[in-house]
Design a protein around this motif. Structure first.
Motif, PDB file in Angstrom:
ATOM      1  N   UNK A 237      15.093 -30.559 -37.103  1.00  0.00           N
ATOM      2  CA  UNK A 237      14.683 -29.319 -37.761  1.00  0.00           C
ATOM      3  C   UNK A 237      15.681 -28.851 -38.822  1.00  0.00           C
ATOM      4  N   UNK A 238      16.786 -29.583 -38.991  1.00  0.00           N
ATOM      5  CA  UNK A 238      17.818 -29.119 -39.916  1.00  0.00           C
ATOM      6  C   UNK A 238      18.186 -30.120 -41.005  1.00  0.00           C
ATOM      7  N   UNK A 239      17.554 -31.298 -41.025  1.00  0.00           N
ATOM      8  CA  UNK A 239      17.847 -32.280 -42.075  1.00  0.00           C
ATOM      9  C   UNK A 239      16.556 -32.624 -42.823  1.00  0.00           C
ATOM     10  N   UNK A 240      16.674 -33.450 -43.857  1.00  0.00           N
ATOM     11  CA  UNK A 240      15.508 -33.856 -44.635  1.00  0.00           C
ATOM     12  C   UNK A 240      14.478 -34.576 -43.758  1.00  0.00           C
ATOM     13  N   UNK A 241      13.206 -34.425 -44.119  1.00  0.00           N
ATOM     14  CA  UNK A 241      12.129 -35.061 -43.344  1.00  0.00           C
ATOM     15  C   UNK A 241      12.362 -36.560 -43.172  1.00  0.00           C
ATOM     16  N   UNK A 242      12.707 -37.242 -44.259  1.00  0.00           N
ATOM     17  CA  UNK A 242      12.846 -38.698 -44.194  1.00  0.00           C
ATOM     18  C   UNK A 242      13.961 -39.099 -43.231  1.00  0.00           C
ATOM     19  N   UNK A 243      15.044 -38.337 -43.230  1.00  0.00           N
ATOM     20  CA  UNK A 243      16.141 -38.647 -42.324  1.00  0.00           C
ATOM     21  C   UNK A 243      15.778 -38.278 -40.884  1.00  0.00           C
ATOM     22  N   UNK A 244      15.040 -37.176 -40.736  1.00  0.00           N
ATOM     23  CA  UNK A 244      14.686 -36.708 -39.398  1.00  0.00           C
ATOM     24  C   UNK A 244      13.796 -37.710 -38.672  1.00  0.00           C
ATOM     25  N   UNK A 245      12.795 -38.246 -39.354  1.00  0.00           N
ATOM     26  CA  UNK A 245      11.902 -39.191 -38.682  1.00  0.00           C
ATOM     27  C   UNK A 245      12.647 -40.456 -38.278  1.00  0.00           C
ATOM     28  N   UNK A 246      13.561 -40.917 -39.120  1.00  0.00           N
ATOM     29  CA  UNK A 246      14.337 -42.108 -38.782  1.00  0.00           C
ATOM     30  C   UNK A 246      15.137 -41.883 -37.501  1.00  0.00           C
TER      31      UNK A 246
END
Length: 283
Positions: A128-137
């Protein structure tokens, strides 16, 4: 003093060491100073346990650092991230980021000798606190290493209602897939989903004529025979090049339309990826 113990400066003085003795032993590496006012006795003494000598009793490792301790550190951080109770008095420590917890930390367990938030809590906090692309990874890797189950992530995301970024976390938790094998593959999958295309299947096996799995694709649409791969190789030797050419020709001969994308496509022109695959799925 024996073993890999930790001692405060006051404890060392109370044990009979003079200030000069503490200083000389620290300089010689026999009694290393791990953080301000905390010393280790032995080569196995580490910074994290020493750090908790200076934090409130309810503090716990969390966010990126917690994810790393749980085995899914897809987003390594140079800082140590800890969760502390709201309103707690925390000393400013270089390289330490203290997150005041609006939501109480539950299921704290010792990991690597320090109190750590649960894997699901760490994953959702990061998501919930980083970019979407990084979060899904990171969520994909969390499931891949078995740090927690999908239902654990969903339950934790529900607990974060009304916290900043929780909507993103809930959306991505539902998209997380343990089959993803690298960060770029997760990000490539999200580019296609965010473009409104059907969710591609990660690590799709293509069988031979007898139904035996022969080649595995990073991503694909089995029904349309569309394959997608991330090309991150900087160098291919001659044997690998021969294998790849044979593989590409075999897939093409069996009706597969393959598309390969690089870091330039993924990070600089994701719309090119989406339009290329859309044209294959909807000719």
């Amino acid at each position: 003093m024996a073993g890999d113990e930790l001692f405060s400066y006051r404890e060392l003085l109370g044990a009979g060491l003079s200030r000069e003795a503490v200083r000389s032993r620290a300089l010689a590496g026999r009694l290393p100073r791990l953080t301000r006012g905390v010393y280790g006795n032995g080569p196995g003494a580490e910074f994290l346990p020493a750090l908790f000598r200076r934090l409130p009793p309810e503090a716990a490792v969390g966010f990126q650092t917690g994810a790393q301790l749980h085995g899914f550190g897809a987003l390594p951080s140079a800082d140590v991230h800890v969760i502390v109770p709201a309103g707690a008095v925390v000393p400013q420590i270089r390289g330490v980021v203290a997150h005041e917890a609006i939501l109480a930390v539950r299921d704290v367990a010792l990991v690597a000798g320090v109190p750590c938030a649960s894997a699901a809590r760490c994953a959702v906090d990061v998501a919930r606190t980083v970019r979407r692309m990084d979060a899904l990874a990171l969520l994909d890797l969390c499931l891949r290493v078995g740090a927690c189950l999908p239902d654990d992530l969903r339950a934790e995301a529900s607990r974060h209602a009304r916290l900043r970024g929780v909507r993103q976390a809930r959306e991505l938790v539902d998209l997380a897939d343990p089959r993803a094998e690298c960060r770029q593959e997760s990000q490539l999958r999200l580019v296609l989903i965010d473009a409104g295309l059907p969710t591609p299947e990660p690590q799709l096996w293509v069988p031979d004529t007898w139904g035996v799995p022969l080649y595995r694709l990073d991503l694909g649409y089995r029904g349309r025979r569309v394959g997608i791969e991330y090309d991150g190789a900087s160098h291919l030797d001659r044997d690998q090049l021969r294998h790849d050419r044979f593989r590409m020709n075999w897939l093409a001969a069996h009706g597969w339309q393959m598309r390969y994308f690089t870091d330039r496509d993924l990070y600089r022109r994701p719309e090119h990826i989406a339009s290329t695959i859309a044209a294959l799925l909807h000719p």
